[in-house]
Design a protein around this motif. Structure first.
Motif, mmCIF file in Angstrom:
data_model
loop_
_atom_site.group_PDB
_atom_site.id
_atom_site.type_symbol
_atom_site.label_atom_id
_atom_site.label_comp_id
_atom_site.label_asym_id
_atom_site.label_seq_id
_atom_site.Cartn_x
_atom_site.Cartn_y
_atom_site.Cartn_z
ATOM 1 N N ASP A 59 68.274 55.591 73.894
ATOM 2 C CA ASP A 59 69.491 55.631 74.698
ATOM 3 C C ASP A 59 69.701 57.008 75.317
ATOM 4 O O ASP A 59 70.346 57.124 76.357
ATOM 5 C CB ASP A 59 70.698 55.236 73.854
ATOM 6 C CG ASP A 59 70.558 53.817 73.331
ATOM 7 O OD1 ASP A 59 70.187 52.924 74.114
ATOM 8 O OD2 ASP A 59 70.788 53.605 72.134
ATOM 9 N N LEU A 69 68.654 59.449 70.563
ATOM 10 C CA LEU A 69 69.749 58.571 70.191
ATOM 11 C C LEU A 69 69.284 57.135 70.370
ATOM 12 O O LEU A 69 68.757 56.777 71.434
ATOM 13 C CB LEU A 69 70.966 58.841 71.074
ATOM 14 C CG LEU A 69 72.239 58.082 70.736
ATOM 15 C CD1 LEU A 69 72.765 58.500 69.360
ATOM 16 C CD2 LEU A 69 73.294 58.320 71.806
ATOM 17 N N ALA A 71 70.201 52.783 69.074
ATOM 18 C CA ALA A 71 71.259 51.898 68.594
ATOM 19 C C ALA A 71 70.659 50.699 67.888
ATOM 20 O O ALA A 71 69.572 50.232 68.237
ATOM 21 C CB ALA A 71 72.120 51.428 69.763
ATOM 22 N N SER A 72 71.392 50.202 66.918
ATOM 23 C CA SER A 72 70.987 48.990 66.208
ATOM 24 C C SER A 72 71.705 47.806 66.835
ATOM 25 O O SER A 72 72.831 47.479 66.473
ATOM 26 C CB SER A 72 71.327 49.087 64.718
ATOM 27 O OG SER A 72 70.958 47.887 64.077
ATOM 28 N N TYR A 81 67.837 49.578 60.155
ATOM 29 C CA TYR A 81 69.062 50.356 59.995
ATOM 30 C C TYR A 81 69.408 50.513 58.510
ATOM 31 O O TYR A 81 69.739 51.604 58.043
ATOM 32 C CB TYR A 81 70.222 49.688 60.752
ATOM 33 C CG TYR A 81 71.498 50.490 60.657
ATOM 34 C CD1 TYR A 81 71.707 51.587 61.492
ATOM 35 C CD2 TYR A 81 72.482 50.170 59.731
ATOM 36 C CE1 TYR A 81 72.866 52.341 61.398
ATOM 37 C CE2 TYR A 81 73.640 50.922 59.632
ATOM 38 C CZ TYR A 81 73.821 52.004 60.472
ATOM 39 O OH TYR A 81 74.973 52.752 60.365
ATOM 40 N N SER A 111 79.703 56.208 67.814
ATOM 41 C CA SER A 111 78.923 55.081 68.344
ATOM 42 C C SER A 111 79.615 54.486 69.566
ATOM 43 O O SER A 111 78.969 54.159 70.558
ATOM 44 C CB SER A 111 78.728 54.005 67.274
ATOM 45 O OG SER A 111 77.863 54.457 66.258
ATOM 46 N N ALA A 114 79.082 56.764 72.468
ATOM 47 C CA ALA A 114 77.691 56.691 72.923
ATOM 48 C C ALA A 114 77.455 55.432 73.753
ATOM 49 O O ALA A 114 76.749 55.464 74.765
ATOM 50 C CB ALA A 114 76.740 56.724 71.722
ATOM 51 N N MET A 115 78.069 54.317 73.356
ATOM 52 C CA MET A 115 77.911 53.068 74.103
ATOM 53 C C MET A 115 78.564 53.156 75.470
ATOM 54 O O MET A 115 78.025 52.661 76.456
ATOM 55 C CB MET A 115 78.484 51.889 73.302
ATOM 56 C CG MET A 115 78.279 50.550 73.956
ATOM 57 S SD MET A 115 76.522 50.117 74.006
ATOM 58 C CE MET A 115 76.605 48.601 74.943
ATOM 59 N N TYR A 118 76.203 55.088 77.600
ATOM 60 C CA TYR A 118 75.053 54.237 77.935
ATOM 61 C C TYR A 118 75.435 53.246 79.037
ATOM 62 O O TYR A 118 74.692 53.069 80.003
ATOM 63 C CB TYR A 118 74.571 53.491 76.689
ATOM 64 C CG TYR A 118 73.447 52.530 76.946
ATOM 65 C CD1 TYR A 118 72.128 52.979 77.019
ATOM 66 C CD2 TYR A 118 73.691 51.175 77.127
ATOM 67 C CE1 TYR A 118 71.088 52.095 77.261
ATOM 68 C CE2 TYR A 118 72.658 50.286 77.372
ATOM 69 C CZ TYR A 118 71.361 50.751 77.445
ATOM 70 O OH TYR A 118 70.333 49.877 77.688
ATOM 71 N N ALA A 148 80.657 48.746 70.249
ATOM 72 C CA ALA A 148 79.808 49.658 69.472
ATOM 73 C C ALA A 148 80.508 50.145 68.216
ATOM 74 O O ALA A 148 79.889 50.218 67.153
ATOM 75 C CB ALA A 148 79.362 50.827 70.335
ATOM 76 N N PHE A 154 75.083 53.486 66.197
ATOM 77 C CA PHE A 154 74.092 54.366 66.819
ATOM 78 C C PHE A 154 73.566 55.339 65.776
ATOM 79 O O PHE A 154 74.265 55.675 64.817
ATOM 80 C CB PHE A 154 74.723 55.141 67.984
ATOM 81 C CG PHE A 154 74.815 54.355 69.262
ATOM 82 C CD1 PHE A 154 74.038 54.697 70.364
ATOM 83 C CD2 PHE A 154 75.677 53.271 69.379
ATOM 84 C CE1 PHE A 154 74.119 53.978 71.549
ATOM 85 C CE2 PHE A 154 75.771 52.544 70.551
ATOM 86 C CZ PHE A 154 74.994 52.904 71.644
ATOM 87 N N ARG A 156 71.176 59.048 65.394
ATOM 88 C CA ARG A 156 70.493 60.186 66.021
ATOM 89 C C ARG A 156 69.283 60.536 65.163
ATOM 90 O O ARG A 156 69.396 60.678 63.950
ATOM 91 C CB ARG A 156 71.422 61.385 66.150
ATOM 92 C CG ARG A 156 70.699 62.502 66.886
ATOM 93 C CD ARG A 156 71.539 63.410 67.714
ATOM 94 N NE ARG A 156 72.464 62.856 68.662
ATOM 95 C CZ ARG A 156 72.191 62.608 69.940
ATOM 96 N NH1 ARG A 156 70.973 62.789 70.421
ATOM 97 N NH2 ARG A 156 73.134 62.160 70.753
#
Length: 164
Positions: A59, A69, A71-72, A81, A111, A114-115, A118, A148, A154, A156
């Motif tokens: 990501d 980075l 994500a699951s 995970y 998370s 971060a989403m 993204y 998210a 997420f 790192r």
């Protein structure tokens, strides 16, 4: 508007084989085909103690911290995970470059942020991803943040010194 969710199922049978096919491409030395968008994550099984692998989308790469980075998409139920929660020391391969890394799960708030980032950077991919995972979103930052923070953790991956 809150995102709507259907029950997401982990891939099984033929679908699982297709989902895992990229691992074989890495094993055949064809990791370069994935460029810098995907990585091969090698981790240790929490129950078996055996080496396990998964291919995940990158990501973000942060050159300042030399970290990736990821994500699951299947949430906290994904084997990789759950495995890295117990054994955060992992190996990664980006293209044909292999490195060791330390995995650290982000908080739900991190998370969510971060989403949102993204989705702003890859709006079409974010919509397709959330749809594939069983979510209906209106495209707002709030929807992506909620999905998210509640469903898509997420992680790192910090590349260890001397292995970049």
């Amino acid at each position: 508007m809150a995102p709507q969710s259907a029950q997401r199922q982990l891939p099984r049978g033929l679908h699982r084989l297709l989902w895992r096919a990229p691992i074989w491409l890495y094993r055949l030395g064809l990791g370069f085909l994935f460029g810098k968008r995907f990585l091969l994550l090698t981790h240790i099984g929490r129950k078996s103690g055996l080496e396990r692998q998964a291919v995940v989308e990158i990501d973000e790469y942060d050159p300042q911290s030399n970290s990736y980075l990821i994500a699951s998409g299947f949430g906290k139920r994904a084997d990789w995970y759950r495995n890295i929660q117990k054994m955060p020391e992992v190996s990664i391969q980006v293209g044909n470059r292999k490195m060791t890394a330390l995995a650290k799960a982000l908080t739900p708030e991190e998370s969510g942020a971060a989403m949102v980032q993204y989705a702003r950077q890859y709006p079409l991919a974010a919509r397709r991803l959330t749809k594939m995972l069983g979510f209906t979103v209106d495209g707002s930052d709030e929807d992506y943040h909620t999905i998210a923070s509640e469903h898509i953790p997420f992680v790192r991956l910090h590349v260890q010194d001397g292995h970049s």
